[in-house]
Design a protein around this motif. Structure first.
Motif, PDB file in Angstrom:
ATOM      1  N   SER A  20      10.916   2.316   2.532  1.00 24.76           N
ATOM      2  CA  SER A  20      11.411   1.469   1.348  1.00 24.76           C
ATOM      3  C   SER A  20      11.668   2.579   0.178  1.00 24.76           C
ATOM      4  O   SER A  20      10.821   3.534   0.172  1.00 24.76           O
TER       5      SER A  20
ATOM      6  N   HIS B 182      -1.059  -2.352  -2.153  1.00 21.18           N
ATOM      7  CA  HIS B 182       0.375  -2.036  -2.029  1.00 21.18           C
ATOM      8  C   HIS B 182       1.056  -3.052  -2.607  1.00 21.18           C
ATOM      9  O   HIS B 182       0.720  -4.050  -3.260  1.00 21.18           O
TER      10      HIS B 182
ATOM     11  N   LYS C 208       8.427  10.282  -2.233  1.00 23.03           N
ATOM     12  CA  LYS C 208       7.758   8.996  -2.325  1.00 23.03           C
ATOM     13  C   LYS C 208       6.345   9.015  -2.674  1.00 23.03           C
ATOM     14  O   LYS C 208       5.556   8.099  -3.269  1.00 23.03           O
TER      15      LYS C 208
ATOM     16  N   ASN D 115      10.768   3.354  -2.827  1.00 19.61           N
ATOM     17  CA  ASN D 115       9.960   3.177  -3.837  1.00 19.61           C
ATOM     18  C   ASN D 115       8.804   4.076  -3.917  1.00 19.61           C
ATOM     19  O   ASN D 115       8.484   4.581  -2.626  1.00 19.61           O
TER      20      ASN D 115
ATOM     21  N   SER E  92       8.618  -2.892  -3.710  1.00 21.40           N
ATOM     22  CA  SER E  92       9.595  -2.285  -2.893  1.00 21.40           C
ATOM     23  C   SER E  92      10.929  -2.759  -3.724  1.00 21.40           C
ATOM     24  O   SER E  92      10.876  -3.712  -4.582  1.00 21.40           O
TER      25      SER E  92
END
Ligand code: TXA
Ligand code: MG
Length: 322
Positions: free
Chosen positions: A139, A226, A51, A141, A147
């Motif tokens: 999540s 974010h 990630k 992503n 997400s």
């Protein structure tokens, strides 16, 4: 990446892959997650690496039952009451970690607390059962990006770097779980999400809702920027800039001149809007067609708190100055 129909055989294979330290993309009721063995330092380190997630940002441990959760964390009466009413479901509880809990210290970022939830999705629950251990599932992503709510979104994010994703179709809720900290003197909302604040207050009484101070994130991962698409995002723009698309909500008069308007729910249905939110942001994030994305805020009630939170963060100034 193999996109697998979640047959019994596929889930068994995914469970074996997890037990061997591998990672699996999995649908939950909120968003798709990147699952790894929460008891394995190696698997958890792999999640952070894949990630590109800062190691100070802890992961949510997903279990099948409240009984399994009680082996990892200390529940007082209030926590148990809430878990009995809201699990399985889009609610993550922050609780004191049991000293003997076999969870990787990396997963909890060295904190003496642990984030836990029981997801309300048959595929996620079957995967936890097949793995036979708690799973760390952020999540699915790259850190900071929008997400995923479909298996194809997971593929876009990780491609060949992830071996498999179980395809459970689109996630019904569409925004991440509500994160509630029960380790302080009073319950504190760390992230608005799929479980509405009103319902939680109705169950346990007052909940502190800290105001957002971008310099001091509430949860380690609640950085201001974010859920960010690559295009600039502007919250409640008064008028379109040239080439600007609009992510709209509800039935109202709008200025002319938008390059495109995608309405999350013309009838003003917040559930429908949450379910569409991330897919719509991804679709509009197309620099070949648009210059920027305008987003309309929604009413601050029910799922609207979570939607507005994600929109504000998508529109927040980014570290790279965009
Ligand atoms: O709906 C969800 O919760 C999804 C699905 C896949 O289950 N998962 C998810 O995980 O959103 P993630 O890693 O993207 O977000 C976890 C949030 C972060 O904001 C993190 O900082 C916070 O939970 N968190 C985790 N452990 C914590 C702890 N011990 N104390 C405070 N916050 C914590
Ligand atoms: Mg996330």
């Amino acid at each position: 990446m193999a996109i697998l129909t979640p047959s019994a055989a596929a889930i068994a294979e995914a469970g074996r892959h997890l037990r061997a330290g591998g990672l699996v993309g999995v649908p939950t009721e909120t968003v798709y997650g990147l699952a790894g063995d929460a008891t394995s330092d190696r698997a958890v380190a792999h999640i952070f690496d894949l990630k590109g997630r800062p190691r100070f940002n802890p992961l949510i441990v997903h279990v099948e039952t409240l009984a399994a959760a009680e082996r990892l964390a200390i529940f007082d009466r209030g926590a148990r009451f809430l878990a009995q009413r809201r699990w399985p479901g889009p609610l993550t509880l922050i609780l004191p970690r049991r000293a003997e809990a076999p969870i990787s210290l990396l997963a909890t970022a060295g904190l003496d607390t642990v984030a836990i939830r029981v997801p309300d999705h048959p595929v996620a629950l079957q995967l936890i059962a097949a793995a036979g251990r708690p799973l760390a599932i952020p999540s699915a992503n790259p850190s900071g990006a929008v997400s995923p709510t479909t298996a194809a979104h997971v593929e876009t994010g990780f491609g060949g770097r992830l071996a498999m994703v179980l395809d459970g179709g689109a996630c019904p809720v569409g925004v991440e779980s509500t994160v509630l900290d029960l380790t302080g003197p009073r319950p504190r909302l760390l992230r608005p999400g799929g479980a509405s604040l009103d319902q939680l207050v109705a169950a346990i009484g007052e909940i502190d809702v800290p105001t957002d101070d971008p310099a001091r994130p509430r949860a380690p991962g609640q950085l201001a920027s974010h859920y960010a698409p690559s295009l600039p995002v502007i919250l409640d723009p008064p008028a379109p800039l040239p080439g600007m698309a609009l992510l709209a909500f509800g039935d109202k008069e709008r200025a002319a001149g938008w390059a495109e308007i995608v309405n999350l729910s013309p009838t003003g249905d917040l559930r429908a809007a949450a379910a569409e939110l991330f897919a719509a942001l991804r679709d509009l994030d197309d620099p070949a067609r648009f210059s920027a994305i305008g987003v309309e805020s929604v009413p601050d009630q029910g799922l609207g708190l979570a939607i507005n939170d994600r929109l504000r963060r998508a529109a927040a100034p980014r570290g790279d100055g965009r």
